[in-house]
Design a protein around this motif. Structure first.
Motif, mmCIF file in Angstrom:
data_model
loop_
_atom_site.group_PDB
_atom_site.id
_atom_site.type_symbol
_atom_site.label_atom_id
_atom_site.label_comp_id
_atom_site.label_asym_id
_atom_site.label_seq_id
_atom_site.Cartn_x
_atom_site.Cartn_y
_atom_site.Cartn_z
ATOM 1 N N MET A 1 -10.565 -56.621 42.790
ATOM 2 C CA MET A 1 -10.527 -56.949 41.309
ATOM 3 C C MET A 1 -10.872 -55.742 40.415
ATOM 4 S SD MET A 1 -11.980 -60.829 40.903
ATOM 5 C CE MET A 1 -13.734 -60.367 40.871
ATOM 6 N N ALA A 2 -11.971 -55.173 40.695
ATOM 7 C CA ALA A 2 -12.332 -54.035 39.808
ATOM 8 C C ALA A 2 -11.466 -52.800 39.987
ATOM 9 C CB ALA A 2 -13.877 -53.681 40.213
ATOM 10 N N LEU A 3 -11.522 -51.981 39.251
ATOM 11 C CA LEU A 3 -10.644 -50.703 39.399
ATOM 12 C C LEU A 3 -11.812 -49.540 39.748
ATOM 13 C CD1 LEU A 3 -8.044 -49.247 36.818
ATOM 14 C CD2 LEU A 3 -9.665 -47.878 37.984
ATOM 15 N N ILE A 4 -11.270 -49.249 40.976
ATOM 16 C CA ILE A 4 -12.250 -48.016 41.494
ATOM 17 C C ILE A 4 -11.608 -46.735 41.975
ATOM 18 C CG2 ILE A 4 -13.496 -47.544 43.824
ATOM 19 C CD1 ILE A 4 -13.832 -50.652 44.084
ATOM 20 N N LEU A 6 -11.643 -43.528 43.441
ATOM 21 C CA LEU A 6 -12.672 -42.744 44.240
ATOM 22 C C LEU A 6 -12.685 -41.288 44.107
ATOM 23 C CD1 LEU A 6 -11.409 -44.393 47.635
ATOM 24 C CD2 LEU A 6 -13.351 -44.896 46.406
ATOM 25 N N VAL A 67 -24.667 -45.100 39.936
ATOM 26 C CA VAL A 67 -25.265 -45.870 40.778
ATOM 27 C C VAL A 67 -24.580 -45.420 42.261
ATOM 28 C CG1 VAL A 67 -25.582 -48.163 41.862
ATOM 29 C CG2 VAL A 67 -25.579 -47.684 39.441
ATOM 30 N N LYS A 68 -25.493 -45.114 43.211
ATOM 31 C CA LYS A 68 -25.142 -44.805 44.390
ATOM 32 C C LYS A 68 -23.759 -43.786 44.360
ATOM 33 C CE LYS A 68 -24.440 -46.664 48.972
ATOM 34 N NZ LYS A 68 -23.580 -47.407 49.718
ATOM 35 N N LEU A 70 -21.493 -43.573 42.303
ATOM 36 C CA LEU A 70 -20.644 -43.955 41.509
ATOM 37 C C LEU A 70 -20.825 -44.136 40.128
ATOM 38 C CD1 LEU A 70 -18.983 -46.808 43.746
ATOM 39 C CD2 LEU A 70 -17.880 -44.897 42.968
ATOM 40 N N SER A 192 -19.256 -56.709 46.227
ATOM 41 C CA SER A 192 -19.857 -55.868 47.251
ATOM 42 C C SER A 192 -19.589 -56.990 48.698
ATOM 43 C CB SER A 192 -21.343 -55.725 47.130
ATOM 44 O OG SER A 192 -22.048 -56.893 47.240
ATOM 45 N N GLY B 6 -7.219 -55.792 42.864
ATOM 46 C CA GLY B 6 -8.107 -54.759 42.531
ATOM 47 C C GLY B 6 -7.145 -53.581 42.709
ATOM 48 N N LEU B 7 -7.769 -52.493 42.227
ATOM 49 C CA LEU B 7 -7.162 -51.236 42.446
ATOM 50 C C LEU B 7 -7.889 -50.279 42.797
ATOM 51 C CD1 LEU B 7 -4.250 -50.013 42.115
ATOM 52 C CD2 LEU B 7 -5.157 -49.335 39.915
ATOM 53 N N VAL B 8 -7.747 -49.660 44.320
ATOM 54 C CA VAL B 8 -8.603 -48.429 44.814
ATOM 55 C C VAL B 8 -7.544 -47.057 45.036
ATOM 56 C CG1 VAL B 8 -10.142 -47.512 46.626
ATOM 57 C CG2 VAL B 8 -9.979 -49.948 45.804
ATOM 58 N N ILE B 9 -8.018 -46.308 44.259
ATOM 59 C CA ILE B 9 -7.157 -45.056 44.384
ATOM 60 C C ILE B 9 -7.968 -43.964 45.151
ATOM 61 C CG2 ILE B 9 -6.144 -43.244 42.829
ATOM 62 C CD1 ILE B 9 -6.133 -45.588 40.547
ATOM 63 N N SER B 10 -7.334 -43.464 45.856
ATOM 64 C CA SER B 10 -7.954 -42.458 46.929
ATOM 65 C C SER B 10 -8.085 -40.926 46.270
ATOM 66 C CB SER B 10 -7.370 -42.266 48.343
ATOM 67 O OG SER B 10 -6.196 -41.723 48.099
ATOM 68 N N GLY B 139 -10.940 -48.120 51.369
ATOM 69 C CA GLY B 139 -11.714 -47.021 50.892
ATOM 70 C C GLY B 139 -13.126 -47.544 50.183
ATOM 71 N N ASP B 140 -12.999 -48.651 49.887
ATOM 72 C CA ASP B 140 -14.127 -48.904 48.881
ATOM 73 C C ASP B 140 -15.290 -49.654 49.875
ATOM 74 O OD1 ASP B 140 -12.529 -51.517 49.425
ATOM 75 O OD2 ASP B 140 -13.447 -52.233 47.630
ATOM 76 N N LYS B 142 -17.366 -48.682 52.207
ATOM 77 C CA LYS B 142 -18.480 -48.231 52.150
ATOM 78 C C LYS B 142 -19.457 -47.788 50.934
ATOM 79 C CE LYS B 142 -16.597 -45.489 56.013
ATOM 80 N NZ LYS B 142 -15.642 -44.365 56.307
ATOM 81 N N LEU B 143 -18.522 -47.942 49.754
ATOM 82 C CA LEU B 143 -19.046 -47.609 48.666
ATOM 83 C C LEU B 143 -19.871 -48.546 48.000
ATOM 84 C CD1 LEU B 143 -16.602 -45.131 47.088
ATOM 85 C CD2 LEU B 143 -18.747 -44.675 47.933
ATOM 86 N N ILE B 144 -18.996 -50.005 47.689
ATOM 87 C CA ILE B 144 -19.546 -51.158 47.395
ATOM 88 C C ILE B 144 -20.103 -51.885 48.303
ATOM 89 C CG2 ILE B 144 -18.838 -53.166 45.654
ATOM 90 C CD1 ILE B 144 -18.488 -50.337 44.621
ATOM 91 N N ASP B 145 -21.563 -51.662 48.665
ATOM 92 C CA ASP B 145 -22.018 -52.477 49.611
ATOM 93 C C ASP B 145 -23.322 -53.055 49.093
ATOM 94 O OD1 ASP B 145 -23.834 -50.536 49.531
ATOM 95 O OD2 ASP B 145 -23.353 -49.498 51.410
ATOM 96 N N TYR B 148 -25.587 -50.739 47.369
ATOM 97 C CA TYR B 148 -24.974 -50.447 45.894
ATOM 98 C C TYR B 148 -25.475 -51.574 44.928
ATOM 99 C CZ TYR B 148 -21.595 -49.972 42.114
ATOM 100 O OH TYR B 148 -21.084 -50.095 40.847
#
Lengths: 194, 167
Positions: A1-4, A6, A67-68, A70, A192, B6-10, B139-140, B142-145, B148
């Motif tokens: 959902m959220a825009l991440i 990296l 946060v961590k 990010l 999460s 959602g959108l994860v960009i590496s 990719g996310d 490990k980060l959004i755990d 976090y």
């Protein structure tokens, strides 16, 4: 959902304040804008009519800091409450991570609250996406006024999901930050887990 | 029923994207070029040090573009994929990259609109396939755990004042 992102190590969550006309959506956002640490907030953008009724949306970006590793941001939006602005409400709901349904506690506003609540769920279902990881909070606003519903009555009417319920008076700020904190924690916890 | 997108960009994707935007900004002479999500969140901007309120810009441009799509529907047009605002000093060009991504450029009157459209179309050919692989599931993890989530909850408690402190 959220825009991440990296590469930039950034995450953005979108929170929408939803409710009937004059329920206090914009008042919530304006209070947050006035009282939050200025270093953590962006510009408050309002697209309103000359009578200061929300025409399209209000927008306020808030930064939680890093946060961590990010950089975490919350983008707060309101929708126009008046019933004839449904097309605008649908647009603002695109990509939403969490919703604060702001109910006007006055008994005289029962029909408007119920219509707005049903309209919210119609619009969410029209997106045809799984809603199980959507954050949701019910804020009962205007608790300082007379002739208001009890918390249990409003909960029964406007909270079929069993979401957290908070009492508020957005004008004086009572419950405003508690509501925001609750929905922010919810969307993070849900992202999460998802 | 679809999973909420959602959108994860590496890192790798972003390197290519930034390269394309930088080149596009250079050849078109634009003030800046930005990618934003259709939900109103900024993704990246070229040049990175541009002095502009990109958060507000992204929210407003996405809202404006979404309204344009609805206008198309009302007019029974299949879609309007382009939005153009002409100003006294500068112009704003917003174009759809994918269902979730928009690109916006601002440029002055010394830049020809046709040139912008030509190079933008070419840039889209490179960008579109990249976003087809920008999935929300990679990719996310490990980060959004849980960690976090806990740290963010503490940061939220610190950022937002308690009721007693607000009065």
């Amino acid at each position: 959902m959220a825009l991440i992102n990296l590469a930039a190590r950034e995450i953005n969550y979108k929170i929408v304040y939803y409710g009937c006309g004059l329920c206090g959506n914009t008042t919530n956002i304006q209070y947050i804008h006035r009282r939050v640490n200025p270093a953590a907030r962006g510009r408050l953008v309002s697209i309103a009519t000359e009578e200061e009724r929300t025409l399209y949306f209000d927008f306020l970006p808030l930064s939680l800091g890093t946060v961590k590793g990010l950089r975490t941001r919350f983008h707060l939006y309101t929708v126009p409450g008046q019933s004839f602005y449904n097309a605008s409400r649908k647009l603002v709901l695109q990509g939403v991570d969490g919703i604060v349904f702001v109910a006007d506690s006055q008994i005289s506003r029962l029909d408007e609250n119920v219509d707005s609540y049903l309209n919210l769920w119609d619009n969410l279902r029209a997106q045809n996406e799984d809603l199980s990881n959507l954050g949701m909070v019910l804020q009962m606003n205007k608790r300082d006024l007379g002739n208001i519903f009890s918390v249990s009555d409003l909960t029964e009417l406007l909270n079929h999901t069993g979401s957290p319920v908070l009492e508020a008076c957005a004008l004086t700020g009572v419950g405003v930050f508690e509501t925001l904190k609750t929905v922010c924690k919810q969307v993070i916890a849900k992202s999460s887990r998802s | 029923m679809a999973r909420r997108k959602g959108l994860v960009i590496s890192d790798e994707q972003m390197k290519v994207i930034d390269g394309v935007l930088s080149k596009l900004q250079h050849v078109t002479g634009s003030h800046f070029v930005a990618l934003i999500s259709t939900s109103g969140q900024p993704i990246t901007v070229s040049p990175p040090d541009v002095q502009s309120d990109t958060l507000s810009l992204a929210a407003l441009a996405a809202g404006s573009f979404a309204a344009t799509r609805q206008l198309a529907e009302v007019l029974k047009e299949r879609e309007f994929t382009l939005l153009f605002h002409e100003g006294k000093e500068s112009n704003l060009h917003v174009i759809q990259v994918t269902d979730q991504i928009l690109m916006l450029l601002t440029f002055g009157h010394d830049t020809q609109v046709g040139l912008v459209r030509l190079y933008t179309t070419r840039a889209l050919e490179v960008l579109k396939p990249i976003f087809e692989y920008a999935d929300d599931s990679e990719g996310d993890e490990k980060l959004i755990d849980q960690d976090y989530s806990l740290q963010a909850a503490t940061a939220l408690d610190d950022l937002f004042p308690e009721q007693g402190a607000q009065r």
